[in-house]
Structures are given as structure tokens and as C-alpha cells.
Design a protein around this motif. Structure first.
Motif, PDB file in Angstrom:
ATOM      1  N   SER A 143       4.485  -8.398   3.744  1.00 29.98           N
ATOM      2  CA  SER A 143       4.036  -8.095   2.383  1.00 29.98           C
ATOM      3  C   SER A 143       2.754  -7.271   2.399  1.00 29.98           C
ATOM      4  O   SER A 143       1.997  -7.284   3.382  1.00 29.98           O
ATOM      5  CB  SER A 143       3.785  -9.402   1.617  1.00 29.98           C
ATOM      6  OG  SER A 143       2.677 -10.096   2.158  1.00 29.98           O
ATOM      7  N   ASP A 144       2.522  -6.544   1.317  1.00 29.87           N
ATOM      8  CA  ASP A 144       1.301  -5.752   1.210  1.00 29.87           C
ATOM      9  C   ASP A 144       0.071  -6.650   1.278  1.00 29.87           C
ATOM     10  O   ASP A 144      -0.959  -6.263   1.845  1.00 29.87           O
ATOM     11  CB  ASP A 144       1.290  -4.963  -0.102  1.00 29.87           C
ATOM     12  CG  ASP A 144       2.254  -3.789  -0.070  1.00 29.87           C
ATOM     13  OD1 ASP A 144       2.661  -3.378   1.041  1.00 29.87           O
ATOM     14  OD2 ASP A 144       2.607  -3.278  -1.150  1.00 29.87           O
ATOM     15  N   LEU A 145       0.155  -7.828   0.692  1.00 26.07           N
ATOM     16  CA  LEU A 145      -0.971  -8.758   0.689  1.00 26.07           C
ATOM     17  C   LEU A 145      -1.326  -9.189   2.105  1.00 26.07           C
ATOM     18  O   LEU A 145      -2.513  -9.200   2.476  1.00 26.07           O
ATOM     19  CB  LEU A 145      -0.636  -9.982  -0.168  1.00 26.07           C
ATOM     20  CG  LEU A 145      -1.766 -11.013  -0.339  1.00 26.07           C
ATOM     21  CD1 LEU A 145      -2.952 -10.373  -1.039  1.00 26.07           C
ATOM     22  CD2 LEU A 145      -1.266 -12.216  -1.130  1.00 26.07           C
ATOM     23  N   LYS A 146      -0.308  -9.529   2.909  1.00 28.56           N
ATOM     24  CA  LYS A 146      -0.546  -9.941   4.285  1.00 28.56           C
ATOM     25  C   LYS A 146      -1.074  -8.778   5.110  1.00 28.56           C
ATOM     26  O   LYS A 146      -1.994  -8.946   5.930  1.00 28.56           O
ATOM     27  CB  LYS A 146       0.755 -10.474   4.893  1.00 28.56           C
ATOM     28  CG  LYS A 146       0.608 -10.965   6.332  1.00 28.56           C
ATOM     29  CD  LYS A 146      -0.349 -12.128   6.428  1.00 28.56           C
ATOM     30  CE  LYS A 146      -0.449 -12.645   7.847  1.00 28.56           C
ATOM     31  NZ  LYS A 146      -1.420 -13.770   7.975  1.00 28.56           N
ATOM     32  N   ARG A 147      -0.507  -7.598   4.896  1.00 24.55           N
ATOM     33  CA  ARG A 147      -0.955  -6.414   5.631  1.00 24.55           C
ATOM     34  C   ARG A 147      -2.423  -6.107   5.314  1.00 24.55           C
ATOM     35  O   ARG A 147      -3.219  -5.807   6.210  1.00 24.55           O
ATOM     36  CB  ARG A 147      -0.069  -5.219   5.265  1.00 24.55           C
ATOM     37  CG  ARG A 147      -0.353  -3.975   6.103  1.00 24.55           C
ATOM     38  CD  ARG A 147       0.565  -2.831   5.696  1.00 24.55           C
ATOM     39  NE  ARG A 147       1.950  -3.102   6.035  1.00 24.55           N
ATOM     40  CZ  ARG A 147       2.920  -3.262   5.140  1.00 24.55           C
ATOM     41  NH1 ARG A 147       2.656  -3.194   3.850  1.00 24.55           N
ATOM     42  NH2 ARG A 147       4.147  -3.498   5.540  1.00 24.55           N
ATOM     43  N   LEU A 148      -2.773  -6.194   4.052  1.00 23.32           N
ATOM     44  CA  LEU A 148      -4.150  -5.926   3.639  1.00 23.32           C
ATOM     45  C   LEU A 148      -5.105  -6.970   4.223  1.00 23.32           C
ATOM     46  O   LEU A 148      -6.233  -6.645   4.606  1.00 23.32           O
ATOM     47  CB  LEU A 148      -4.243  -5.934   2.111  1.00 23.32           C
ATOM     48  CG  LEU A 148      -5.597  -5.544   1.507  1.00 23.32           C
ATOM     49  CD1 LEU A 148      -5.985  -4.144   1.946  1.00 23.32           C
ATOM     50  CD2 LEU A 148      -5.550  -5.630  -0.012  1.00 23.32           C
ATOM     51  N   GLU A 149      -4.627  -8.202   4.315  1.00 25.84           N
ATOM     52  CA  GLU A 149      -5.450  -9.271   4.895  1.00 25.84           C
ATOM     53  C   GLU A 149      -5.769  -8.980   6.353  1.00 25.84           C
ATOM     54  O   GLU A 149      -6.918  -9.143   6.806  1.00 25.84           O
ATOM     55  CB  GLU A 149      -4.704 -10.600   4.781  1.00 25.84           C
ATOM     56  CG  GLU A 149      -5.457 -11.785   5.387  1.00 25.84           C
ATOM     57  CD  GLU A 149      -4.650 -13.074   5.347  1.00 25.84           C
ATOM     58  OE1 GLU A 149      -5.014 -14.019   6.072  1.00 25.84           O
ATOM     59  OE2 GLU A 149      -3.647 -13.127   4.597  1.00 25.84           O
TER      60      GLU A 149
ATOM     61  N   PHE B 100       4.826  -1.749   9.188  1.00 25.41           N
ATOM     62  CA  PHE B 100       5.456  -0.845   8.224  1.00 25.41           C
ATOM     63  C   PHE B 100       6.971  -0.754   8.438  1.00 25.41           C
ATOM     64  O   PHE B 100       7.688  -0.257   7.573  1.00 25.41           O
ATOM     65  CB  PHE B 100       4.819   0.544   8.296  1.00 25.41           C
ATOM     66  CG  PHE B 100       3.409   0.578   7.777  1.00 25.41           C
ATOM     67  CD1 PHE B 100       3.149   0.479   6.422  1.00 25.41           C
ATOM     68  CD2 PHE B 100       2.337   0.700   8.641  1.00 25.41           C
ATOM     69  CE1 PHE B 100       1.852   0.496   5.939  1.00 25.41           C
ATOM     70  CE2 PHE B 100       1.035   0.723   8.174  1.00 25.41           C
ATOM     71  CZ  PHE B 100       0.795   0.619   6.819  1.00 25.41           C
ATOM     72  N   SER B 101       7.419  -1.224   9.577  1.00 21.17           N
ATOM     73  CA  SER B 101       8.858  -1.225   9.837  1.00 21.17           C
ATOM     74  C   SER B 101       9.437  -2.640   9.731  1.00 21.17           C
ATOM     75  O   SER B 101      10.581  -2.881  10.099  1.00 21.17           O
ATOM     76  CB  SER B 101       9.145  -0.665  11.236  1.00 21.17           C
ATOM     77  OG  SER B 101       8.495  -1.427  12.230  1.00 21.17           O
ATOM     78  N   THR B 102       8.634  -3.568   9.217  1.00 18.45           N
ATOM     79  CA  THR B 102       9.088  -4.946   9.022  1.00 18.45           C
ATOM     80  C   THR B 102       8.994  -5.313   7.543  1.00 18.45           C
ATOM     81  O   THR B 102       8.684  -4.476   6.698  1.00 18.45           O
ATOM     82  CB  THR B 102       8.227  -5.917   9.847  1.00 18.45           C
ATOM     83  OG1 THR B 102       6.894  -5.933   9.323  1.00 18.45           O
ATOM     84  CG2 THR B 102       8.192  -5.502  11.306  1.00 18.45           C
TER      85      THR B 102
END
Length: 227
Positions: free
Chosen positions: A174-180, A169-171
Motif C-alpha cells: 500500500s502507499d501508506l506502508k511504502r511511505l512509512e 512498486f511491483s508488489t
């Protein structure tokens, strides 16, 4: 992993019947690590969610003020006012949507971590019973301990993924990568939990099978809380 666990239980069956009660008080060192980490994660997430919720309230109040101003304007003034103020207030709307999205992420991470907590609780409950079960020899208990240790070590790796997500969250992730990453961690912890439950169930069945009389079978079932 499930195939490996089935093989583990088959190995226990081949070892034979117990000759004496077990008084094994070994404690997996990794257990305390898992408990400490999960507790730390949940506490950190709770604090973060609280701060984000406070920020949401502030943004929602700002949004209401904008809406109140709009409601007081005449129709011919709304278009001109909106054009002038769009850039000024657009940040409120965008930030509010972003904060709400992050809260959803944190809630999901918290749910995953709670599943990890249930894994630890189920391990402790079953492990404490198996160590007291006279149907298992000491070497069998040690074998169970190695299996449990492997499952817990795998679950720690998944917690590492959770910390990676929290740091993301401090980098610029992408939302897609985070969700993955979140989905992968959730799937793996679910798998760890299912493996643990399966191993526990098979060991209980093994203990029941080793009971020599109906009365002993009844005692074993009562010992493990089987109806």
C-alpha cells in the motif's frame, strides 16, 4: 547514538597527546560497498524517472486530445458523450495520477540516496585529514575507524530499505506502508549523517585542544578549514 559518539571522543581525550605523526592508510572495505550501492540506486532511479516522465508526456497528450474533443462538442452533446466515453478514457486519467505519484516517490528516494552520498563524501574528507593529523595516535585513528565503520554499516541497512521500496512498486504494498518505509529510511540516514558530522566536529575540537601554541592552533584550524 549521539551519546555513544560523545563517549568515543571522551575516550580519545583520556588516551593522551600524540607522540608521532600517523601514517595509517587503512581503507574501510565497507566504504566501497556503500559507494557502489548508492551509485547503482541513483542510476536506477534516474532511468526509472526518465521512463515515467516519458509515460507522463504520452498520457498528458492523450488527455489533451480528450479535452479538445470536449471543447468542440455542443453543450447538449457533452453529457451524452461523456457518459459513453467515460470508461474508455477514465484509465488515462487514473494512470496519469498514478504515474505522477510514483515519480514523487522516486524523487524522494533519490533525495535520500543523495544524502547517503554526502555522508560518504563527508566521511572521506574528514577521515583523510584525521589520518594525517599528528595530534592523534595510531590507536586513536584505529578507534575512529571502528566508529566510522559502525556508522557506514548502519547506513547500508537503510539502503537495503530503499531497495525494498523500489521492489515494492511491483508488489501489492500500500502507499501508506511504502511511505512509512521511505520516511523511516530518511530519518535513519539523517541520524547517521548527523552522528558522523558530530563525531567529526568533536575530533577536530580535540585536535585544536591538543595544540600547544597559538601558532599551532592556527595551523590546525587552517588544516581543517576552520575560519
Amino acid at each position: 547514538m549521539k551519546a555513544k559518539l560523545i563517549i568515543c571522543v571522551v575516550c580519545l581525550l583520556l588516551i593522551g597527546n600524540p607522540a608521532r605523526p600517523v601514517n595509517n592508510k587503512a581503507v574501510l572495505p565497507i566504504l566501497e560497498i556503500v559507494k557502489a550501492v548508492t551509485k547503482k540506486v541513483i542510476k536506477a532511479i534516474d532511468l526509472k524517472i526518465q521512463k515515467l516522465q516519458n509515460k507522463t508526456i504520452w498520457l498528458q497528450n492523450a488527455q489533451k486530445k480528450v479535452e479538445n474533443v470536449l471543447s468542440k462538442l455542443k453543450l447538449d452533446e457533452i453529457s451524452d458523450w461523456t457518459k459513453k466515453q467515460k470508461d474508455l478514457y477514465q484509465d488515462y486519467y487514473q494512470e496519469l495520477a498514478k504515474v505522477k505519484s510514483i515519480i514523487i516517490y522516486y524523487q524522494r528516494i533519490k533525495d535520500i540516496t543523495k544524502k547517503q552520498t554526502r555522508l560518504v563524501e563527508e566521511y572521506e574528507r574528514a577521515w583523510n585529514l584525521f589520518k594525517r593529523d599528528s595530534h592523534f595516535k595510531e590507536n586513536e585513528i584505529q578507534y575512529m575507524e571502528r566508529v566510522y565503520s559502525g556508522i557506514l554499516e548502519e547506513s547500508v541497512k537503510n539502503i537495503d530499505q530503499i531497495f525494498l521500496i523500489l521492489a515494492s512498486f511491483s508488489t501489492q504494498m500500500s502507499d501508506l506502508k511504502r511511505l512509512e518505509i521511505i520516511n523511516n529510511a530518511a530519518d535513519r540516514i539523517d541520524s547517521n549523517y548527523d552522528d558522523l558530522i558530530l563525531f567529526n566536529q568533536q575530533n577536530v575540537i580535540l585536535s585544536v585542544q591538543r595544540a600547544k601554541t597559538e601558532a599551532e592552533v592556527s595551523q590546525v584550524k587552517q588544516f581543517y578549514g576552520i575560519p
